[in-house]
Write a protein that holds these residues in place. Structure first.
Motif, PDB file in Angstrom:
ATOM      1  N   PHE A  69     -69.404 -35.591   9.912  1.00 45.83           N
ATOM      2  CA  PHE A  69     -69.042 -35.715  11.316  1.00 45.83           C
ATOM      3  C   PHE A  69     -70.254 -36.204  12.098  1.00 45.83           C
ATOM      4  O   PHE A  69     -71.387 -35.862  11.779  1.00 45.83           O
ATOM      5  CB  PHE A  69     -68.617 -34.365  11.899  1.00 45.83           C
ATOM      6  N   TYR A  70     -69.986 -36.950  13.157  1.00 51.04           N
ATOM      7  CA  TYR A  70     -71.037 -37.376  14.079  1.00 51.04           C
ATOM      8  C   TYR A  70     -70.795 -36.655  15.401  1.00 51.04           C
ATOM      9  O   TYR A  70     -69.706 -36.741  15.975  1.00 51.04           O
ATOM     10  CB  TYR A  70     -71.006 -38.888  14.286  1.00 51.04           C
ATOM     11  N   TYR A  71     -71.830 -35.949  15.872  1.00 54.28           N
ATOM     12  CA  TYR A  71     -71.712 -35.165  17.089  1.00 54.28           C
ATOM     13  C   TYR A  71     -72.583 -35.730  18.207  1.00 54.28           C
ATOM     14  O   TYR A  71     -73.716 -36.156  17.973  1.00 54.28           O
ATOM     15  CB  TYR A  71     -72.134 -33.714  16.846  1.00 54.28           C
ATOM     16  N   GLY A  78     -67.103 -38.850  15.790  1.00 58.19           N
ATOM     17  CA  GLY A  78     -66.960 -39.764  14.660  1.00 58.19           C
ATOM     18  C   GLY A  78     -66.855 -39.002  13.361  1.00 58.19           C
ATOM     19  O   GLY A  78     -67.309 -37.856  13.259  1.00 58.19           O
ATOM     20  N   GLN A  79     -66.225 -39.644  12.382  1.00 55.51           N
ATOM     21  CA  GLN A  79     -66.119 -39.019  11.062  1.00 55.51           C
ATOM     22  C   GLN A  79     -66.001 -40.095   9.998  1.00 55.51           C
ATOM     23  O   GLN A  79     -65.530 -41.200  10.251  1.00 55.51           O
ATOM     24  CB  GLN A  79     -64.910 -38.087  10.984  1.00 55.51           C
ATOM     25  N   ILE A  80     -66.476 -39.732   8.810  1.00 49.11           N
ATOM     26  CA  ILE A  80     -66.304 -40.576   7.636  1.00 49.11           C
ATOM     27  C   ILE A  80     -65.950 -39.648   6.468  1.00 49.11           C
ATOM     28  O   ILE A  80     -66.600 -38.626   6.275  1.00 49.11           O
ATOM     29  CB  ILE A  80     -67.553 -41.442   7.347  1.00 49.11           C
ATOM     30  N   ILE A  97     -64.058 -43.481  14.976  1.00 46.64           N
ATOM     31  CA  ILE A  97     -64.953 -43.211  16.102  1.00 46.64           C
ATOM     32  C   ILE A  97     -64.080 -43.074  17.351  1.00 46.64           C
ATOM     33  O   ILE A  97     -63.186 -43.899  17.579  1.00 46.64           O
ATOM     34  CB  ILE A  97     -65.966 -44.365  16.324  1.00 46.64           C
ATOM     35  N   CYS A  98     -64.336 -42.061  18.167  1.00 47.12           N
ATOM     36  CA  CYS A  98     -63.601 -41.907  19.424  1.00 47.12           C
ATOM     37  C   CYS A  98     -63.753 -43.173  20.268  1.00 47.12           C
ATOM     38  O   CYS A  98     -64.836 -43.768  20.326  1.00 47.12           O
ATOM     39  CB  CYS A  98     -64.111 -40.703  20.209  1.00 47.12           C
ATOM     40  N   ARG A  99     -62.687 -43.550  20.909  1.00 44.28           N
ATOM     41  CA  ARG A  99     -62.625 -44.797  21.686  1.00 44.28           C
ATOM     42  C   ARG A  99     -63.811 -44.969  22.639  1.00 44.28           C
ATOM     43  O   ARG A  99     -64.426 -46.026  22.699  1.00 44.28           O
ATOM     44  CB  ARG A  99     -61.294 -44.827  22.449  1.00 44.28           C
ATOM     45  N   ARG A 109     -74.306 -45.837  11.840  1.00 48.03           N
ATOM     46  CA  ARG A 109     -75.072 -44.681  11.361  1.00 48.03           C
ATOM     47  C   ARG A 109     -74.283 -43.888  10.315  1.00 48.03           C
ATOM     48  O   ARG A 109     -74.861 -43.405   9.339  1.00 48.03           O
ATOM     49  CB  ARG A 109     -75.507 -43.809  12.536  1.00 48.03           C
ATOM     50  N   LEU A 110     -72.975 -43.773  10.507  1.00 51.43           N
ATOM     51  CA  LEU A 110     -72.163 -43.093   9.499  1.00 51.43           C
ATOM     52  C   LEU A 110     -72.143 -43.892   8.197  1.00 51.43           C
ATOM     53  O   LEU A 110     -72.207 -43.308   7.107  1.00 51.43           O
ATOM     54  CB  LEU A 110     -70.736 -42.858  10.017  1.00 51.43           C
TER      55      LEU A 110
END
Length: 173
Positions: A69-71, A78-80, A97-99, A109-110
């Motif tokens: 997760f990207y915080y 974001g998530q991968i 990724i959130c809009r 980065r992910l």
């Protein structure tokens, strides 16, 4: 900040699953053992959103699959999700990724984190599938060093999206 999915943050899964714009489609071409593509842009773009998916706890503490997760300010934007595939690639099953956070480098980065994970697991590269109508995603993958490795015209035959073609992208380590 990038964090691995755990039992404590599993509830953040799907937070980044938001609609995206379909602005056209890519038209792949295979010639002389090489894939290329052109774009056909639509005069009337439309939005599309994937259904939320259930995430299984088997992605937690597993050497063969993982979710990152990207915080931003403790909000998951974001998530991968990926797994080590039988063919030696880390297969990216989902990247979102959130809009409001797109085009800020979070996806890149992910992907970089995914590359490190693949290297740590001695995999030969990354692979993923997206649809020909997801032009913005296709542009993103191409900008980040992915190349088309194949096209499947039958993958979505059973669904209302039967007109879409599956494009398989690869990144070699």
């Amino acid at each position: 900040m990038i964090r691995k999915m755990t039992h404590a943050n599993i509830g953040d899964y799907n937070q980044a699953n938001e609609e995206f714009m379909v602005i056209g489609r890519i038209v792949p071409r295979y010639e002389n053992d090489c894939w290329s593509y052109t774009e056909e842009l639509y005069s009337e773009p439309y939005s599309k959103q994937y259904e939320d998916e259930d995430i299984h706890t088997s992605y937690i503490d597993n050497e063969r699959k993982v979710v990152f997760f990207y915080y931003v300010d403790n909000r998951c934007v974001g998530q991968i999700r990926m797994s080590a595939s039988w063919n030696g690639y880390a297969f990216i099953e989902d990247l979102g990724i959130c809009r409001d956070y797109r085009r800020q480098g979070i996806g890149k980065r992910l992907l970089e984190h995914a590359i490190k994970w693949a290297e740590q697991h001695r995999l030969i590269g990354l692979a993923l599938e997206t649809q020909d109508v997801n032009v913005l995603a296709c542009r993103f993958y191409a900008r980040n060093g992915f190349v088309i490795g194949g096209v499947d015209t039958m993958l979505y035959s059973k669904f209302s999206t039967a007109h879409e073609k599956a494009i398989f992208w690869y990144y070699m380590l």
